[in-house]
Design a protein around this motif. Structure first.
Motif, PDB file in Angstrom:
ATOM      1  N   THR A  98       0.799  -1.230   0.000  1.00 51.94           N
ATOM      2  CA  THR A  98       0.000   0.000   0.000  1.00 51.94           C
ATOM      3  C   THR A  98       0.834   1.283   0.000  1.00 51.94           C
ATOM      4  OG1 THR A  98      -1.614  -1.270   1.276  1.00 51.94           O
ATOM      5  CG2 THR A  98      -1.965   1.107   1.164  1.00 51.94           C
ATOM      6  N   ASN A  99       1.881   1.332   0.849  1.00 44.93           N
ATOM      7  CA  ASN A  99       2.738   2.519   0.922  1.00 44.93           C
ATOM      8  C   ASN A  99       3.826   2.430  -0.157  1.00 44.93           C
ATOM      9  OD1 ASN A  99       4.654   4.453   1.481  1.00 44.93           O
ATOM     10  ND2 ASN A  99       4.635   4.127   3.699  1.00 44.93           N
ATOM     11  N   PRO A 100       3.743   3.292  -1.171  1.00 46.80           N
ATOM     12  CA  PRO A 100       4.685   3.187  -2.303  1.00 46.80           C
ATOM     13  C   PRO A 100       6.152   3.313  -1.901  1.00 46.80           C
ATOM     14  CG  PRO A 100       2.850   4.613  -2.856  1.00 46.80           C
ATOM     15  CD  PRO A 100       2.741   4.340  -1.377  1.00 46.80           C
ATOM     16  N   LEU A 101       6.429   3.972  -0.779  1.00 41.12           N
ATOM     17  CA  LEU A 101       7.826   4.083  -0.333  1.00 41.12           C
ATOM     18  C   LEU A 101       8.349   2.745   0.170  1.00 41.12           C
ATOM     19  CD1 LEU A 101       8.004   7.553   1.465  1.00 41.12           C
ATOM     20  CD2 LEU A 101       8.814   6.937  -0.816  1.00 41.12           C
ATOM     21  N   GLN A 102       7.432   1.876   0.599  1.00 41.19           N
ATOM     22  CA  GLN A 102       7.837   0.538   1.041  1.00 41.19           C
ATOM     23  C   GLN A 102       7.694  -0.513  -0.056  1.00 41.19           C
ATOM     24  OE1 GLN A 102       5.531   0.250   4.648  1.00 41.19           O
ATOM     25  NE2 GLN A 102       6.854   1.815   5.552  1.00 41.19           N
ATOM     26  N   ALA A 103       7.037  -0.148  -1.137  1.00 39.85           N
ATOM     27  CA  ALA A 103       6.825  -1.101  -2.234  1.00 39.85           C
ATOM     28  C   ALA A 103       8.151  -1.357  -2.947  1.00 39.85           C
ATOM     29  CB  ALA A 103       5.779  -0.554  -3.199  1.00 39.85           C
ATOM     30  N   GLU A 104       8.406  -2.624  -3.269  1.00 39.71           N
ATOM     31  CA  GLU A 104       9.658  -3.007  -3.930  1.00 39.71           C
ATOM     32  C   GLU A 104       9.780  -2.359  -5.304  1.00 39.71           C
ATOM     33  OE1 GLU A 104      12.132  -4.965  -2.808  1.00 39.71           O
ATOM     34  OE2 GLU A 104      11.105  -5.245  -0.889  1.00 39.71           O
ATOM     35  N   PRO A 105      10.999  -1.931  -5.644  1.00 40.84           N
ATOM     36  CA  PRO A 105      11.236  -1.524  -7.034  1.00 40.84           C
ATOM     37  C   PRO A 105      10.868  -2.697  -7.949  1.00 40.84           C
ATOM     38  CG  PRO A 105      13.126  -0.968  -5.666  1.00 40.84           C
ATOM     39  CD  PRO A 105      12.205  -1.800  -4.811  1.00 40.84           C
ATOM     40  N   GLY A 106      10.296  -2.389  -9.086  1.00 45.23           N
ATOM     41  CA  GLY A 106       9.819  -3.459  -9.972  1.00 45.23           C
ATOM     42  C   GLY A 106       8.324  -3.644  -9.871  1.00 45.23           C
ATOM     43  N   THR A 107       7.751  -3.221  -8.739  1.00 45.30           N
ATOM     44  CA  THR A 107       6.290  -3.252  -8.626  1.00 45.30           C
ATOM     45  C   THR A 107       5.744  -1.924  -9.167  1.00 45.30           C
ATOM     46  OG1 THR A 107       6.214  -2.272  -6.392  1.00 45.30           O
ATOM     47  CG2 THR A 107       6.436  -4.679  -6.537  1.00 45.30           C
ATOM     48  N   ILE A 108       4.457  -1.900  -9.455  1.00 43.39           N
ATOM     49  CA  ILE A 108       3.846  -0.683 -10.020  1.00 43.39           C
ATOM     50  C   ILE A 108       3.959   0.474  -9.028  1.00 43.39           C
ATOM     51  CG2 ILE A 108       1.642   0.323 -10.768  1.00 43.39           C
ATOM     52  CD1 ILE A 108       1.008  -2.598 -11.879  1.00 43.39           C
ATOM     53  N   ARG A 109       3.564   0.247  -7.777  1.00 45.17           N
ATOM     54  CA  ARG A 109       3.668   1.335  -6.795  1.00 45.17           C
ATOM     55  C   ARG A 109       5.133   1.657  -6.488  1.00 45.17           C
ATOM     56  NH1 ARG A 109      -1.165  -1.027  -2.939  1.00 45.17           N
ATOM     57  NH2 ARG A 109      -2.930   0.070  -3.906  1.00 45.17           N
ATOM     58  N   GLY A 110       5.974   0.635  -6.447  1.00 52.01           N
ATOM     59  CA  GLY A 110       7.401   0.842  -6.179  1.00 52.01           C
ATOM     60  C   GLY A 110       8.074   1.671  -7.263  1.00 52.01           C
ATOM     61  N   ASP A 111       7.607   1.523  -8.483  1.00 51.26           N
ATOM     62  CA  ASP A 111       8.221   2.243  -9.604  1.00 51.26           C
ATOM     63  C   ASP A 111       7.567   3.586  -9.892  1.00 51.26           C
ATOM     64  OD1 ASP A 111       9.930   0.122  -9.994  1.00 51.26           O
ATOM     65  OD2 ASP A 111       8.862  -0.684 -11.737  1.00 51.26           O
ATOM     66  N   LEU A 112       6.256   3.699  -9.604  1.00 52.23           N
ATOM     67  CA  LEU A 112       5.514   4.845 -10.136  1.00 52.23           C
ATOM     68  C   LEU A 112       4.912   5.782  -9.097  1.00 52.23           C
ATOM     69  CD1 LEU A 112       3.514   3.008 -12.983  1.00 52.23           C
ATOM     70  CD2 LEU A 112       5.749   4.125 -13.154  1.00 52.23           C
ATOM     71  N   ALA A 113       5.056   5.493  -7.799  1.00 46.44           N
ATOM     72  CA  ALA A 113       4.362   6.319  -6.815  1.00 46.44           C
ATOM     73  C   ALA A 113       5.209   6.591  -5.581  1.00 46.44           C
ATOM     74  CB  ALA A 113       3.050   5.651  -6.417  1.00 46.44           C
ATOM     75  N   VAL A 114       4.769   7.593  -4.802  1.00 46.65           N
ATOM     76  CA  VAL A 114       5.492   7.992  -3.588  1.00 46.65           C
ATOM     77  C   VAL A 114       4.596   7.931  -2.341  1.00 46.65           C
ATOM     78  CG1 VAL A 114       6.708   9.907  -2.464  1.00 46.65           C
ATOM     79  CG2 VAL A 114       7.087   9.465  -4.902  1.00 46.65           C
ATOM     80  N   GLN A 115       3.354   8.452  -2.485  1.00 52.23           N
ATOM     81  CA  GLN A 115       2.501   8.597  -1.306  1.00 52.23           C
ATOM     82  C   GLN A 115       1.392   7.547  -1.222  1.00 52.23           C
ATOM     83  OE1 GLN A 115       1.297  12.733  -0.220  1.00 52.23           O
ATOM     84  NE2 GLN A 115       1.898  13.192  -2.321  1.00 52.23           N
ATOM     85  N   THR A 116       1.094   7.100  -0.006  1.00 54.49           N
ATOM     86  CA  THR A 116      -0.006   6.148   0.226  1.00 54.49           C
ATOM     87  C   THR A 116      -1.320   6.721  -0.289  1.00 54.49           C
ATOM     88  OG1 THR A 116       1.091   5.271   2.169  1.00 54.49           O
ATOM     89  CG2 THR A 116      -1.261   4.871   2.019  1.00 54.49           C
ATOM     90  N   GLY A 117      -1.524   8.001  -0.070  1.00 54.18           N
ATOM     91  CA  GLY A 117      -2.761   8.660  -0.503  1.00 54.18           C
ATOM     92  C   GLY A 117      -2.806   8.959  -1.996  1.00 54.18           C
ATOM     93  N   ARG A 118      -1.752   8.584  -2.735  1.00 56.99           N
ATOM     94  CA  ARG A 118      -1.700   8.756  -4.206  1.00 56.99           C
ATOM     95  C   ARG A 118      -0.946   7.568  -4.782  1.00 56.99           C
ATOM     96  NH1 ARG A 118      -4.938  11.965  -3.021  1.00 56.99           N
ATOM     97  NH2 ARG A 118      -5.047  14.211  -3.435  1.00 56.99           N
ATOM     98  N   ASN A 119      -1.498   6.376  -4.548  1.00 57.80           N
ATOM     99  CA  ASN A 119      -0.739   5.164  -4.891  1.00 57.80           C
ATOM    100  C   ASN A 119      -1.165   4.493  -6.198  1.00 57.80           C
ATOM    101  OD1 ASN A 119      -3.078   4.132  -3.845  1.00 57.80           O
ATOM    102  ND2 ASN A 119      -2.114   2.905  -2.247  1.00 57.80           N
ATOM    103  N   VAL A 120      -1.672   5.270  -7.089  1.00 57.63           N
ATOM    104  CA  VAL A 120      -1.976   5.007  -8.526  1.00 57.63           C
ATOM    105  C   VAL A 120      -2.864   3.836  -8.935  1.00 57.63           C
ATOM    106  CG1 VAL A 120       0.071   6.225  -9.428  1.00 57.63           C
ATOM    107  CG2 VAL A 120       0.176   3.762  -9.176  1.00 57.63           C
ATOM    108  N   ILE A 121      -3.024   2.854  -8.088  1.00 51.22           N
ATOM    109  CA  ILE A 121      -3.747   1.651  -8.560  1.00 51.22           C
ATOM    110  C   ILE A 121      -4.420   0.918  -7.405  1.00 51.22           C
ATOM    111  CG2 ILE A 121      -1.571   0.330  -8.465  1.00 51.22           C
ATOM    112  CD1 ILE A 121      -2.620  -1.309 -10.890  1.00 51.22           C
ATOM    113  N   HIS A 122      -5.528   0.278  -7.735  1.00 50.73           N
ATOM    114  CA  HIS A 122      -6.238  -0.612  -6.807  1.00 50.73           C
ATOM    115  C   HIS A 122      -6.238  -2.031  -7.356  1.00 50.73           C
ATOM    116  CE1 HIS A 122      -9.443  -2.586  -4.557  1.00 50.73           C
ATOM    117  NE2 HIS A 122      -9.910  -2.979  -5.729  1.00 50.73           N
ATOM    118  N   GLY A 123      -6.169  -3.010  -6.462  1.00 53.85           N
ATOM    119  CA  GLY A 123      -6.370  -4.412  -6.840  1.00 53.85           C
ATOM    120  C   GLY A 123      -7.159  -5.133  -5.764  1.00 53.85           C
ATOM    121  N   SER A 124      -8.125  -5.961  -6.153  1.00 57.26           N
ATOM    122  CA  SER A 124      -8.947  -6.722  -5.192  1.00 57.26           C
ATOM    123  C   SER A 124      -8.056  -7.563  -4.285  1.00 57.26           C
ATOM    124  CB  SER A 124      -9.894  -7.666  -5.932  1.00 57.26           C
ATOM    125  OG  SER A 124     -10.646  -6.973  -6.891  1.00 57.26           O
TER     126      SER A 124
END
Ligand code: RTP
Ligand code: MG
Length: 155
Positions: A98-124
Motif C-alpha cells: 500500500t505505501n509506495p515508499l515501502q513497495a519493492e522496485p519493480g512493482t507498479i507502486r514501487g516504480d511509479l508512486a510515492v505517497q499512500t494517498g496517491r498510490n496510482v492503482i487498486h487491486g482486489s
C-alpha cells in the motif's frame, strides 16, 4: 503441471485518478498483459461518491476514509477486469504494498508512486472481493468472456 479451470480467478484492477493524470495507464495495462493475464473489462469512468463509498465500505471507520473517497472521485479512473490462474494474489504482487515508499522496485507502486494517498492503482484483495467489485463497477454486458486465438498463423 498445468493449472485446471477451477484455478481461474478474476480481479478488479483500477488505475486511480493520479495514474490517469500522470499518463501511466498504458504502462500499467502493459504489465498485466505481459504477465499473461486476460483483459475482460476496460473503461474510463468518472466515479460517483456513492460508488467510491460502497467500494471501500470495509474502510468506512478509518480516519482517512473521507480523503480516500475524495481522491477516488477527483477525476476519471480506468476500470479493468482481469482473468487468470492465481490472478488475485499475483496482481497484488505486481502492484506492491500500500505505501509506495515501502513497495519493492519493480512493482507498479514501487516504480511509479510515492505517497499512500496517491498510490496510482487498486487491486482486489480476495477472489470473493474480485467478483464483488467487478459486479459493482461494470454493468451487465461490459465484461467480455473471450478465448485467445490458437496461433492461427502457425496452421
Ligand atoms: P487498494 O484497496 O486501493 O488496492 O489498496 P490496498 O489494498 O493496498 O490498501 P487498503 O488498506 O485497502 O486501503 C485502500 C486505500 O486507501 C488509501 N489509504 N490511505 N493511512 C492512510 O492514509 C491510508 N491508508 C490507506 C490508499 O490509497 C489505499 O490504497
Ligand atoms: Mg484494499
Amino acid at each position: 503441471l498445468v493449472a485446471s479451470l477451477e484455478d481461474v480467478e478474476e480481479t478488479y484492477i483500477m488505475v486511480k485518478p493520479d495514474g490517469v493524470q500522470r499518463g501511466v495507464v498504458g504502462e500499467i495495462i502493459s504489465r498485466f498483459e505481459k504477465k499473461g493475464f486476460k483483459l475482460t473489462g476496460l473503461k474510463l469512468f468518472q466515479c460517483p461518491k456513492e460508488l467510491a463509498e460502497e467500494h471501500y465500505k470495509e474502510l468506512k471507520e478509518k480516519p482517512f476514509f473521507p480523503k480516500l473517497t475524495e481522491y477516488i472521485t477527483s477525476g476519471p479512473v480506468v476500470c479493468m477486469a482481469w482473468e487468470g490462474v492465481g490472478v488475485v494474489a499475483s496482481a497484488r504482487k505486481l502492484i506492491g504494498v500500500t505505501n509506495p515508499l515501502q513497495a519493492e522496485p519493480g512493482t507498479i507502486r514501487g516504480d511509479l508512486a510515492v505517497q499512500t494517498g496517491r498510490n496510482v492503482i487498486h487491486g482486489s484483495d480476495s477472489p470473493e472481493n474480485g467478483k464483488r467489485e467487478i459486479a459493482l463497477w461494470f454493468k451487465e454486458g461490459e465484461v467480455c468472456q473471450w478465448t485467445p486465438a490458437q496461433a492461427p498463423w502457425l496452421r
